[in-house]
Design an enzyme around this catalytic site. Structure first.
Site, PDB file in Angstrom:
ATOM      1  N   LYS A 172      25.245  -2.054  87.868  1.00 32.49           N
ATOM      2  CA  LYS A 172      24.738  -3.034  88.827  1.00 32.49           C
ATOM      3  C   LYS A 172      23.793  -4.028  88.155  1.00 32.49           C
ATOM      4  CE  LYS A 172      26.602  -0.360  92.016  1.00 32.49           C
ATOM      5  NZ  LYS A 172      27.850  -0.680  92.714  1.00 32.49           N
ATOM      6  N   ASP A 189      18.812   8.205  94.746  1.00 27.89           N
ATOM      7  CA  ASP A 189      19.864   7.403  94.126  1.00 27.89           C
ATOM      8  C   ASP A 189      19.377   5.952  94.093  1.00 27.89           C
ATOM      9  OD1 ASP A 189      22.063   5.864  93.515  1.00 27.89           O
ATOM     10  OD2 ASP A 189      23.392   6.755  95.010  1.00 27.89           O
ATOM     11  N   TRP A 236      26.952   5.614 101.000  1.00 28.11           N
ATOM     12  CA  TRP A 236      26.827   6.435  99.797  1.00 28.11           C
ATOM     13  C   TRP A 236      26.042   7.717 100.046  1.00 28.11           C
ATOM     14  CZ3 TRP A 236      30.403   5.847  96.568  1.00 28.11           C
ATOM     15  CH2 TRP A 236      30.989   4.591  96.348  1.00 28.11           C
TER      16      TRP A 236
END
Length: 406
Positions: A229, A204, A116
């Site tokens: 999540k 992040d 990511w």
């Protein structure tokens, strides 16, 4: 047809949510807060939804101890949307502070520790407007020289002298690599190496948000997280933004910065109380219910201890399997994610057999990300210790079948 109680969802996201929360949310879909109108039918300008927005902000601020120097914003687009928003907003800020600088002097520092953060770099390069500096690349320091398997040694990090911002991903869901939140660990983020504490630090936190406290939160200029999540369904992105990042992007554009779409500008979101346009109303509602549940259960510190025990339980059985040559854990010790445990079952055809039996036992979404394969167990907040133990017991049983065959 299986019932919900027959299934344990170990998916990496969208992920499991507590049944009690979903049951309450279902009521709100029909009649929210005794209005006689379902939550998804309410106007986002209504007093009821305005109150929900403020309540959600308060739950996050209190549980994470967010200082008044930072605003909490709600938007859409997920982590991938923030790959773009970060670049556009932070370079606009840099233009306002350094109007005469060239693009080569507008340096964006990226720490690359997994798939990511690698994608974030690719988007920064695509958008342009500045120069990308790779502070460190985890692949270079991995066991095979090409995979992401740990946090690189601090002595290998090379920050720019005066970057526009510094970016990292706290937990990499694909690779199972996470920064330690123990400040003494060599796998912790090296705050001590930062030359200027006011340089915007961007993180992040999508896949670990609300799973444990955020170390040195106030030292970050921007923290963002997708809700899907740990705290809600897909569609909501939470931003924790230091207020000096809420800049006039139109003024910056007149100085040569790239124009920022209104819906991506942090100042627009802040000035409108996250209601510039219709926000992700239902995900915000579910997130508030999840955070109320966390608060009632003892706050994020309690979640930290539960998640620690779950991770320790699973890694213990995997370490045993690694010693016996049955499995291989992808991430190195010290960098192993609490949220996304990644490993391989060794031997031709063994992973498929492992997954087939797991599926029959009610364990869902254990297959690793398509880009790396293997097995991935996501232990997000809604996965209980008892459910984790059931998976551990299955793995033990699997080991015994390997031993008996040999």
């Amino acid at each position: 047809m299986p019932e919900r109680t027959d299934i344990i969802n170990f998916g990496a996201g969208p992920s499991a949510l507590p049944t009690s929360v979903l049951e309450e949310a279902a009521k709100g879909l029909l009649n929210y807060n005794q209005t006689g109108i379902g939550l998804t039918e309410l106007s986002h300008r209504s007093k009821e939804f305005g109150a929900l927005t403020k309540h959600l902000e308060s739950l996050i601020r209190i549980q994470l101890a967010i200082p008044s120097t930072h605003s909490i914003l709600f938007t859409q687009g997920g982590g991938s949307g923030q790959f773009s928003s970060v670049v556009l907003n932070l370079l606009a800020r840099h233009h306002l502070l350094n109007p005469g600088a060239s693009n080569d002097e507008r340096v964006m520092d990226y720490v690359v520790t997994g798939s990511w953060s690698k994608k974030a770099v690719e988007e920064a390069k695509r958008l342009g407007g500045g120069k990308v500096n790779i502070v460190v690349d985890g692949r270079v320091h991995s066991r095979d020289g090409k995979s992401f398997d740990g946090i690189p040694p601090h002595e290998q990090w090379a920050f720019s002298p005066n970057p526009a911002f510094i970016y990292y991903c706290e937990n990499e869901t694909v690779d199972g690599v996470q920064f330690s939140h123990d400040p003494t660990s060599p796998q912790a983020f090296p705050h001590h190496l930062l030359r200027d504490r006011f340089t915007p630090l961007v993180a992040d936190y999508s896949s670990s948000f609300m799973s444990r406290p955020i170390p040195r939160l106030a030292d970050h200029a921007l923290i963002y997280a997708g809700a899907q999540k740990n705290i809600g369904p897909a569609g909501l992105t939470v931003l924790i933004v230091r207020q000096d990042l809420l800049v006039d992007t139109d003024a910056a554009a007149k100085l040569g910065a790239s124009p920022v779409p209104c819906t991506l500008a942090y100042k627009t979101l802040a000035d409108s109380g996250s209601l510039y346009n219709t926000p992700p109303m239902f995900p915000m509602y579910v997130a508030a219910l999840v955070l109320e549940r966390i608060q009632d259960g003892g706050s994020v510190q309690h979640m930290e201890e539960v998640n620690r025990r779950k991770a320790e339980m699973l890694y213990a059985i995997l370490n045993e399997g690694e010693e016996r040559g049955i499995v291989k854990i992808k991430a190195r010790p010290g960098s192993r994610s609490w949220m996304n445990v990644t490993f391989q079952i060794l031997g031709e055809g063994t992973e498929q057999k492992f997954l087939e039996v797991a599926e029959a036992r009610g364990f869902r979404q254990l297959k690793g990300h398509r880009s790396v394969g293997g097995i991935r167990v996501s232990l997000y907040n809604a996965v209980t210790e008892e459910q984790t133990k059931r998976l551990v017991d299955y793995i033990k049983e699997y080991y015994s079948t390997i031993t008996n065959k040999s």
